[in-house]
Design an enzyme around this catalytic site. Structure first.
Site, PDB file in Angstrom:
ATOM      1  N   ARG A 111     145.173  59.915 -13.656  1.00  0.00           N
ATOM      2  CA  ARG A 111     145.408  60.074 -12.226  1.00  0.00           C
ATOM      3  C   ARG A 111     145.439  61.532 -11.825  1.00  0.00           C
ATOM      4  O   ARG A 111     144.920  61.920 -10.793  1.00  0.00           O
ATOM      5  CB  ARG A 111     146.743  59.411 -11.874  1.00  0.00           C
ATOM      6  CG  ARG A 111     147.257  59.765 -10.498  1.00  0.00           C
ATOM      7  CD  ARG A 111     148.242  58.750 -10.016  1.00  0.00           C
ATOM      8  NE  ARG A 111     147.706  57.426 -10.152  1.00  0.00           N
ATOM      9  CZ  ARG A 111     148.429  56.334 -10.440  1.00  0.00           C
ATOM     10  NH1 ARG A 111     149.728  56.435 -10.613  1.00  0.00           N
ATOM     11  NH2 ARG A 111     147.858  55.168 -10.553  1.00  0.00           N
ATOM     12  N   ASP A 292     159.997  51.083  -7.213  1.00  0.00           N
ATOM     13  CA  ASP A 292     158.625  50.741  -6.818  1.00  0.00           C
ATOM     14  C   ASP A 292     158.543  49.380  -6.121  1.00  0.00           C
ATOM     15  O   ASP A 292     159.503  48.627  -6.076  1.00  0.00           O
ATOM     16  CB  ASP A 292     157.727  50.711  -8.060  1.00  0.00           C
ATOM     17  CG  ASP A 292     157.447  52.099  -8.593  1.00  0.00           C
ATOM     18  OD1 ASP A 292     157.402  53.044  -7.779  1.00  0.00           O
ATOM     19  OD2 ASP A 292     157.283  52.230  -9.818  1.00  0.00           O
ATOM     20  N   ASP A 329     156.829  57.060  -6.037  1.00  0.00           N
ATOM     21  CA  ASP A 329     155.511  56.894  -6.642  1.00  0.00           C
ATOM     22  C   ASP A 329     154.694  56.090  -5.632  1.00  0.00           C
ATOM     23  O   ASP A 329     154.972  54.918  -5.383  1.00  0.00           O
ATOM     24  CB  ASP A 329     155.627  56.173  -7.995  1.00  0.00           C
ATOM     25  CG  ASP A 329     154.585  56.686  -8.994  1.00  0.00           C
ATOM     26  OD1 ASP A 329     153.541  57.208  -8.543  1.00  0.00           O
ATOM     27  OD2 ASP A 329     154.811  56.550 -10.202  1.00  0.00           O
ATOM     28  N   LYS A 336     153.168  60.578  -7.729  1.00  0.00           N
ATOM     29  CA  LYS A 336     154.560  60.864  -7.399  1.00  0.00           C
ATOM     30  C   LYS A 336     154.644  61.856  -6.245  1.00  0.00           C
ATOM     31  O   LYS A 336     154.071  62.945  -6.332  1.00  0.00           O
ATOM     32  CB  LYS A 336     155.275  61.424  -8.619  1.00  0.00           C
ATOM     33  CG  LYS A 336     155.277  60.463  -9.788  1.00  0.00           C
ATOM     34  CD  LYS A 336     155.837  61.112 -11.029  1.00  0.00           C
ATOM     35  CE  LYS A 336     155.745  60.218 -12.230  1.00  0.00           C
ATOM     36  NZ  LYS A 336     154.349  60.142 -12.770  1.00  0.00           N
TER      37      LYS A 336
HETATM   38  C1  LIG Z   1     154.083  60.039 -14.024  1.00  0.00           C
HETATM   39  C2  LIG Z   1     152.744  60.042 -14.484  1.00  0.00           C
HETATM   40  C3  LIG Z   1     152.226  61.121 -15.208  1.00  0.00           C
HETATM   41  C4  LIG Z   1     153.053  62.353 -15.526  1.00  0.00           C
HETATM   42  O1  LIG Z   1     153.396  63.013 -14.362  1.00  0.00           O
HETATM   43  P1  LIG Z   1     154.317  64.307 -14.410  1.00  0.00           P
HETATM   44  O2  LIG Z   1     154.654  64.571 -12.983  1.00  0.00           O
HETATM   45  O3  LIG Z   1     153.519  65.371 -15.039  1.00  0.00           O
HETATM   46  O4  LIG Z   1     155.519  63.957 -15.226  1.00  0.00           O
HETATM   47  C5  LIG Z   1     150.916  61.069 -15.601  1.00  0.00           C
HETATM   48  N1  LIG Z   1     150.142  60.007 -15.323  1.00  0.00           N
HETATM   49  C6  LIG Z   1     150.609  58.956 -14.620  1.00  0.00           C
HETATM   50  C7  LIG Z   1     149.697  57.825 -14.314  1.00  0.00           C
HETATM   51  C8  LIG Z   1     151.933  58.925 -14.190  1.00  0.00           C
HETATM   52  O5  LIG Z   1     152.392  57.880 -13.515  1.00  0.00           O
END
Ligand SMILES: *Cc1c(COP(=O)(O)O)cnc(C)c1O
Ligand code: SF4
Length: 427
Positions: A111, A292, A329, A336
């Site tokens: 993502r 969520d 999220d 996020k």
């Molecule tokens: C939370 C998450 C991450 C890591 O996000 P950080 O903000 O770097 O902790 C990576 N990939 C996905 C799909 C996530 O949901």
């Protein structure tokens, strides 16, 4: 009231501290549950009905933390099924975070630009009733195959921009050390992977899992970061404290992700206490998650306002490193999004008006500043290390970018002029 029927906690035997024994003795059915807890007939039927849809699994250790006198016990609410899980709420979705939709290969979500999430098992020691991956975890038909993990690793290899790999699940620490090491070693062998992160709830629900053998193995693959998942001060026990100490002593930076849960930790005092316990155990509160929109967890949701209220009570009132980042999220794969109380009250060309945690209002005088004087000659730019093109809002902020607006896909006003192809200026 039935007391101490739980498997032999009192005897302090070797079995109790053996994680495999804890795994084997987990409570999976109502029949096993009633051996330990006083449930009336209705409760039994309700739990039965709920765990036919979402599996139950409670380690004897976590079950032993339940206060049997308290029907609202925060430990109980996190592990014992409830009929409310079967009520469909307004926004309930099977995959609200689009983890599957953003998945180039099964079990891997890419993502963000430089990091990926790799699910390496769908089993957990305990099934949290508030789990956002509820529709996936514990399902025998959705087990993660070795082939899928290898495909995930191949994908990471093929993408040099991935510098941070987050191993999650399920709970990676339900795997044997040997199995886990095989996966970690493969990821570590990829030259562009700088950091390996592991998400695990075992320090909370199965602290016995943090064995000397496990930390010795992990240490070989540094830098390894671990995020765990404490939700309530009552989850701190001599066992969980020892597990955290072992991980920290192995040089593993520890973070914690808490989910904001109605009736469990939707209280500033509880959260402050939780944060203090975390930092005392060398764990940095990392994220506080807004609950969520997953199916089966509607009854745990609070309004976002509750989270803001909690942040208001933490920021400035306690150590900066005891304050997590509060995030929503975004449904649909937006990732996020941090949310904060408002500290910036107003702004002119020369002044910014701010308020502090006490409500004191102050002025920050802005300097005379006509942008950065950087000639883009330092090694980061010069050697072509900065490769990314500006995306999203960065385009509007970048002084050298001529983009004047960002327009959502399918904007009707634009389509009237430019047809379905959208704006010829390529925005
Ligand atoms: C939370 C998450 C991450 C890591 O996000 P950080 O903000 O770097 O902790 C990576 N990939 C996905 C799909 C996530 O949901
Ligand atoms: S440990 Fe994590 S993945 Fe497993 S049930 Fe709990 S929240 Fe879900």
């Amino acid at each position: 009231m039935k007391t101490n029927i739980l498997p032999i906690r009192t005897q302090n035997n070797a079995d109790w501290s053996d994680w495999r024994w804890q795994m084997q003795q987990r409570i999976h059915s109502v029949k096993e549950l009633v051996k330990c807890f006083d449930l009336n007939h209705d409760e039994e039927l309700n739990i039965q009905e709920a765990c036919e849809v979402f599996p139950m699994s409670i380690t004897p250790y976590y079950a032993s933390l339940i206060n049997k006198e308290d029907p609202r016990c925060p430990i109980r609410l996190q592990c014992m099924p409830n009929l409310q899980e079967l009520v469909n709420g307004c926004g309930d979705m099977d995959d609200p975070l689009y983890e599957d939709a953003d998945s180039p290969v099964p079990g891997l979500t890419h993502r963000y630009p430089d990091r990926v999430l790799l699910l390496i098992t769908n089993e957990c020691a305990m099934y949290c009733r508030h789990c956002t991956r509820k529709r996936k975890v514990g399902d025998q038909n959705r087990r993660v195959s070795e082939v899928d993990i290898d495909r995930g690793i191949e994908y990471i290899k093929s993408r040099p921009e991935i510098r941070d790999v987050l191993l999650s699940g399920g709970d990676p620490f339900v795997l044997s050390c040997a199995h886990l090491e095989k996966i970690i070693a493969k990821v570590r062998a990829i030259p562009h992977v700088q950091v390996i992160r592991i998400g695990t709830r075992t320090p909370v629900v199965l602290p016995q899992r943090i064995t000397n053998e496990l930390v010795k193995m992990l240490k070989k693959y540094h830098p390894i970061w671990i995020n765990t998942h404490f939700n309530h001060p009552r989850e701190f026990t001599p066992e969980s404290t020892q597990a955290l100490a072992k991980l920290a002593d192995a040089g593993i930076p520890l973070g914690n992700q808490t989910v904001l849960l109605k009736g469990i930790n939707d209280c500033s005092e509880v959260m402050k206490k939780l944060s203090h316990l975390l930092v005392q155990n060398r764990v940095r509160p990392y994220y506080l998650y807004q609950c969520d929109l997953s199916r089966g967890i509607e009854h745990f949701r609070t309004p976002i306002a509750k989270g803001i209220e909690i942040m208001e009570a933490l920021i400035g009132h306690t150590s900066g490193f005891a304050v997590p980042t509060y995030v929503v999220d975004a449904p649909g794969g937006g990732g996020k999004i941090p949310v904060l109380p408002n500290y910036q009250l107003s702004m002119t060309g020369t002044k910014t008006i701010l308020r502090n945690y006490e409500g004191v209002i102050c002025v920050y005088e802005e300097p005379a500043y006509s942008g950065s004087t950087c000639s883009k000659a330092c090694s980061l730019c010069k050697d072509g290390n900065v490769k990314h093109k500006p995306v999203g809002l960065q385009k509007l902020v970048d002084p050298n970018n001529r983009t004047i607006s960002l327009i959502p896909e399918g904007n009707i006003r634009r389509a009237r002029f430019f047809g379905l192809k959208g704006d010829p200026h390529g925005r």
